[in-house]
Design an enzyme around this catalytic site. Structure first.
Site, PDB file in Angstrom:
ATOM      1  N   HIS A 120       0.851  -1.202   0.000  1.00  0.00           N
ATOM      2  CA  HIS A 120       0.000   0.000   0.000  1.00  0.00           C
ATOM      3  C   HIS A 120       0.885   1.250   0.000  1.00  0.00           C
ATOM      4  O   HIS A 120       1.917   1.294   0.683  1.00  0.00           O
ATOM      5  CB  HIS A 120      -0.909   0.000   1.224  1.00  0.00           C
ATOM      6  CG  HIS A 120      -2.009   1.008   1.110  1.00  0.00           C
ATOM      7  ND1 HIS A 120      -1.786   2.355   1.285  1.00  0.00           N
ATOM      8  CD2 HIS A 120      -3.308   0.882   0.793  1.00  0.00           C
ATOM      9  CE1 HIS A 120      -2.925   3.009   1.089  1.00  0.00           C
ATOM     10  NE2 HIS A 120      -3.866   2.139   0.789  1.00  0.00           N
ATOM     11  N   GLU A 125      -4.042   1.512  -7.410  1.00  0.00           N
ATOM     12  CA  GLU A 125      -4.424   2.659  -6.592  1.00  0.00           C
ATOM     13  C   GLU A 125      -3.499   3.836  -6.899  1.00  0.00           C
ATOM     14  O   GLU A 125      -2.403   3.934  -6.312  1.00  0.00           O
ATOM     15  CB  GLU A 125      -4.298   2.323  -5.103  1.00  0.00           C
ATOM     16  CG  GLU A 125      -5.233   1.248  -4.616  1.00  0.00           C
ATOM     17  CD  GLU A 125      -5.527   1.417  -3.126  1.00  0.00           C
ATOM     18  OE1 GLU A 125      -6.705   1.570  -2.788  1.00  0.00           O
ATOM     19  OE2 GLU A 125      -4.604   1.436  -2.321  1.00  0.00           O
ATOM     20  N   GLY A 184      -7.880   8.995  -0.893  1.00  0.00           N
ATOM     21  CA  GLY A 184      -8.352   9.945   0.112  1.00  0.00           C
ATOM     22  C   GLY A 184      -8.518  11.365  -0.390  1.00  0.00           C
ATOM     23  O   GLY A 184      -8.724  12.286   0.395  1.00  0.00           O
ATOM     24  N   SER A 219     -10.491   6.722  -3.484  1.00  0.00           N
ATOM     25  CA  SER A 219     -11.680   7.575  -3.390  1.00  0.00           C
ATOM     26  C   SER A 219     -12.953   6.954  -3.954  1.00  0.00           C
ATOM     27  O   SER A 219     -13.840   7.680  -4.413  1.00  0.00           O
ATOM     28  CB  SER A 219     -11.426   8.935  -4.052  1.00  0.00           C
ATOM     29  OG  SER A 219     -10.476   9.666  -3.308  1.00  0.00           O
ATOM     30  N   GLY A 235     -11.348   2.514   0.944  1.00  0.00           N
ATOM     31  CA  GLY A 235     -10.804   2.968   2.220  1.00  0.00           C
ATOM     32  C   GLY A 235     -11.864   3.686   3.038  1.00  0.00           C
ATOM     33  O   GLY A 235     -12.763   3.064   3.603  1.00  0.00           O
TER      34      GLY A 235
HETATM   35  P1  PGA Z   1      -9.720   5.762  -0.015  1.00  0.00           P
HETATM   36  O1  PGA Z   1      -8.530   4.732   0.300  1.00  0.00           O
HETATM   37  O2  PGA Z   1     -10.874   4.924  -0.533  1.00  0.00           O
HETATM   38  O3  PGA Z   1     -10.028   6.394   1.301  1.00  0.00           O
HETATM   39  O4  PGA Z   1      -9.231   6.698  -1.041  1.00  0.00           O
HETATM   40  C1  PGA Z   1      -8.261   3.649  -0.529  1.00  0.00           C
HETATM   41  C2  PGA Z   1      -7.042   2.935  -0.037  1.00  0.00           C
HETATM   42  O5  PGA Z   1      -6.113   3.605   0.456  1.00  0.00           O
HETATM   43  O6  PGA Z   1      -6.973   1.705  -0.105  1.00  0.00           O
END
Ligand code: PGA
Length: 244
Positions: free
Chosen positions: A99, A168, A174, A205, A226
């Site tokens: 990650h 990602e 985020g 997101s 997330g």
């Molecule tokens: P997010 O995070 O959906 O809050 O953008 C995704 C992740 O970091 O796996």
């Protein structure tokens, strides 16, 4: 989305206490009505909640994953660390590795590669995260970066069937921003071309609004969620809308 299974992985990050697990009741009753062969639902809570969540989710189709692990598959003098076999022993079936939040803390591709190999040895499936930064995207380096992350992260990994790749983009995590569908489609195609037969998820997101758009990308096998997975109403919404 025409795939047999669609994956939804809830990455809770550093969120949740014992009491928080009650909120998953909504998701559990929603899932009961669901056709088993369509949905793969995986919760990745902090390590402190894996064991109690495992008790709670017995006899449901919901599975559990961890968010990271130490690279060694044996015990050792590693204060504060947990290895993959210890996670497996308390109920984890998956582990998120690579990650970007951990890469930013200093995890490099070689370390991630070790973690992947030893986690497979321990019997875990891997959710392997890759993604480019905004400046890399602007400089049109996305494919080169992803290629490098894949080649190094999966070096000498024989059993690629155990790997789910999560694309990602770092700038999408985020931030409320997501790539265009056409961009995700192209990248997922690229990843599947490199790692034959792999499942590829999109993460960054994903929420209960943009899911109506994102679900139209027909080569994506699911979503890594997330922030929006921390609220069970939102998470159920995301799953429901995907199948509508
Ligand atoms: P997010 O995070 O959906 O809050 O953008 C995704 C992740 O970091 O796996």
């Amino acid at each position: 989305m025409t795939n047999k299974y669609i994956y939804f992985v809830a990455n809770w990050k550093m969120f949740g206490k014992l009491k928080t697990l009650n909120s998953i009741n909504k998701v559990m009753s929603f899932v009961k009505k669901f056709k088993k062969n369509k949905l793969k639902l995986i919760y990745c809570p902090p390590a402190t909640l894996i064991s109690p969540l495992n008790d709670k989710l017995k006899s449901t189709i919901i599975q559990i994953g961890a968010q990271n692990c130490h690279e060694s598959d044996s015990y050792g003098a590693n204060t504060g660390q947990i290895n993959s076999s210890m996670l497996k022993a308390v109920g984890a079936r998956y582990v998120i590795l690579g990650h970007s939040e951990n890469r930013q803390l200093g995890e490099n591709d070689n370390l991630i590669n070790l973690k992947i190999k030893n986690s497979i040895k321990s019997g875990l499936k891997i959710i392997f995260c890759i993604g480019e930064s905004l400046s890399q995207k602007k400089n049109k380096q996305t494919k080169r970066i992803l290629s490098k992350q894949i080649d190094r992260g999966l070096k000498k990994v024989v059993n690629k069937k155990k790997i789910i790749i999560a694309y990602e983009p770092i700038w999408a995590i985020g931030s409320g921003l997501t790539p265009k569908n056409s961009e995700i489609l192209e990248i997922v195609k690229f990843i599947k071309g490199k790692v034959r037969g792999s499942k590829v998820l999109y993460g960054g997101s994903v929420n209960n609004q943009n899911i109506n758009v994102l679900k139209k990308i027909n080569n994506v096998d699911g979503f890594l969620v997330g922030g929006a997975s921390q609220n069970s109403n939102n998470f159920v919404d995301i799953i429901r809308k995907t199948f509508n």
